[in-house]
Design a protein around this motif. Structure first.
Motif, PDB file in Angstrom:
ATOM      1  N   ASP A 104       0.810  -1.222   0.000  1.00 34.51           N
ATOM      2  CA  ASP A 104       0.000   0.000   0.000  1.00 34.51           C
ATOM      3  C   ASP A 104       0.843   1.271   0.000  1.00 34.51           C
ATOM      4  OD1 ASP A 104       0.175   0.768   3.225  1.00 34.51           O
ATOM      5  OD2 ASP A 104       0.166  -1.376   2.833  1.00 34.51           O
ATOM      6  N   PRO A 107       1.878   3.200  -3.817  1.00 36.03           N
ATOM      7  CA  PRO A 107       0.745   3.873  -4.475  1.00 36.03           C
ATOM      8  C   PRO A 107       0.260   5.105  -3.723  1.00 36.03           C
ATOM      9  CG  PRO A 107       0.394   1.495  -4.418  1.00 36.03           C
ATOM     10  CD  PRO A 107       1.578   1.776  -3.552  1.00 36.03           C
ATOM     11  N   CYS A 108       0.234   5.012  -2.385  1.00 32.46           N
ATOM     12  CA  CYS A 108      -0.235   6.162  -1.608  1.00 32.46           C
ATOM     13  C   CYS A 108       0.775   7.295  -1.637  1.00 32.46           C
ATOM     14  CB  CYS A 108      -0.527   5.731  -0.172  1.00 32.46           C
ATOM     15  SG  CYS A 108      -2.040   4.747   0.000  1.00 32.46           S
ATOM     16  N   PHE A 220      -3.691   3.097   2.855  1.00 31.20           N
ATOM     17  CA  PHE A 220      -5.002   3.379   2.266  1.00 31.20           C
ATOM     18  C   PHE A 220      -5.934   3.956   3.327  1.00 31.20           C
ATOM     19  CE2 PHE A 220      -3.847  -0.423  -0.514  1.00 31.20           C
ATOM     20  CZ  PHE A 220      -3.412   0.362  -1.579  1.00 31.20           C
ATOM     21  N   GLU A 224      -8.034   7.624   3.997  1.00 31.11           N
ATOM     22  CA  GLU A 224      -9.447   7.710   4.389  1.00 31.11           C
ATOM     23  C   GLU A 224      -9.613   8.537   5.656  1.00 31.11           C
ATOM     24  OE1 GLU A 224     -13.436   7.096   3.827  1.00 31.11           O
ATOM     25  OE2 GLU A 224     -11.861   6.289   2.515  1.00 31.11           O
ATOM     26  N   LYS A 230      -6.572   9.379  -2.667  1.00 31.05           N
ATOM     27  CA  LYS A 230      -6.410   7.924  -2.735  1.00 31.05           C
ATOM     28  C   LYS A 230      -5.818   7.548  -4.089  1.00 31.05           C
ATOM     29  CE  LYS A 230     -10.506   7.253   0.150  1.00 31.05           C
ATOM     30  NZ  LYS A 230     -11.877   6.686   0.215  1.00 31.05           N
ATOM     31  N   PRO A 231      -5.019   6.475  -4.099  1.00 30.73           N
ATOM     32  CA  PRO A 231      -4.458   6.011  -5.391  1.00 30.73           C
ATOM     33  C   PRO A 231      -5.556   5.582  -6.335  1.00 30.73           C
ATOM     34  CG  PRO A 231      -3.405   4.918  -3.522  1.00 30.73           C
ATOM     35  CD  PRO A 231      -4.586   5.636  -2.983  1.00 30.73           C
ATOM     36  N   ALA A 232      -5.326   5.756  -7.614  1.00 31.65           N
ATOM     37  CA  ALA A 232      -6.281   5.255  -8.615  1.00 31.65           C
ATOM     38  C   ALA A 232      -6.272   3.746  -8.602  1.00 31.65           C
ATOM     39  CB  ALA A 232      -5.900   5.776  -9.992  1.00 31.65           C
ATOM     40  N   PRO A 233      -7.428   3.117  -8.804  1.00 34.56           N
ATOM     41  CA  PRO A 233      -7.492   1.641  -8.846  1.00 34.56           C
ATOM     42  C   PRO A 233      -6.580   1.102  -9.951  1.00 34.56           C
ATOM     43  CG  PRO A 233      -9.693   2.593  -8.764  1.00 34.56           C
ATOM     44  CD  PRO A 233      -8.755   3.722  -9.005  1.00 34.56           C
ATOM     45  N   THR A 234      -5.967  -0.041  -9.661  1.00 32.30           N
ATOM     46  CA  THR A 234      -5.090  -0.660 -10.660  1.00 32.30           C
ATOM     47  C   THR A 234      -5.745  -1.878 -11.274  1.00 32.30           C
ATOM     48  OG1 THR A 234      -4.045  -1.959  -8.904  1.00 32.30           O
ATOM     49  CG2 THR A 234      -3.006   0.121  -9.500  1.00 32.30           C
TER      50      THR A 234
END
Length: 234
Positions: A104, A107-108, A220, A224, A230-234
């Motif tokens: 995590d 990406p963050c 993540f 919140e 938040k990172p874009a979904p992969t």
């Protein structure tokens, strides 16, 4: 939820990276390489100065013996951490070592940096070691995302004055900085200096809940809890 922090200051061991990576991979690597490193760099003035610091702190035994004892005890002693970082550099540079990061984290960090949040590191490991871990991580070179790097030369991690000094170095009010750590007492010191703090409780790493601070399982959840991108979904 209040406005998200202007900057994030993160610990490494237990926060971005598994405790086991440091304990089971980095420490044995440095211990095994210590004698050869000292023999090879005996005329290096930087190494000589560090060994002089070691001798001043423990004058009754050879520096190498002192260093091994500190390694075994995971002592937070600055000359030890600096020498460990120099030894690890060789392993990172030749590919024998890769810096572990929880999945995590990268990406963050990228999402936060892209949104203009300042990212900084404060660890008991030397600044050189911090840059090696993030620069040669399993997720690639993340050092372009990171601004300030701080180690025990700024002060102990359980001392409020250390966080006051870091905020001053960053030119930010402490209240605009969010400190991330797996250690409740470090979060105590950060909040005593006026920072916000969040404790990472990574069950996979054996961290137990139960502090006075906000507790989350991963980065993540930090996004919140503190209104961070938040990172874009992969």
């Amino acid at each position: 939820m209040s406005q998200h922090p202007t900057a994030i200051l993160t610990d490494i061991e237990g926060t971005t990276s598994a405790i086991a990576f440091v304990k089971d991979r980095l420490f044995p690597f440095a211990s095994a390489a210590l004698d050869g490193f000292l023999a090879e760099r005996v005329k290096d003035p930087v190494v000589a100065a560090l060994l002089a610091e070691v001798a001043a702190l423990a004058p009754d035994q050879p520096p190498a013996e002192t260093l091994r004892g500190w390694m075994a005890a995971d002592a937070k002693v600055t000359p030890l951490k600096t020498l460990q970082g120099m030894i690890w550099q060789e392993g990172f540079f030749d590919g024998r070592l890769k810096g572990h990061l929880w999945p995590d984290v990268a990406p963050c960090l990228r999402a936060w940096a892209e949104a203009g949040v300042g990212l900084h590191v404060y660890s008991s490991g030397s600044v050189a070691a911090q840059k090696l871990l993030f620069g040669h991580s399993e997720a690639g070179d993340l050092t372009p995302l990171l601004g300030g790097f701080f180690d025990t030369r700024v002060g102990g991690k359980r001392e409020a004055a250390s966080y006051t000094a870091i905020a001053a170095a960053l030119g930010l009010p402490p209240g605009e900085i969010l400190f991330l750590s797996d250690i409740a007492e470090e979060c105590d010191a950060a909040t005593a200096a006026g920072m916000r703090a969040c404790r990472l409780v990574r069950v996979a790493d054996g961290t137990l809940p139960g502090s006075r601070h906000a507790e989350v399982p991963d980065f993540f959840a930090v996004s919140e809890a503190f209104g961070l991108p938040k990172p874009a979904p992969t």
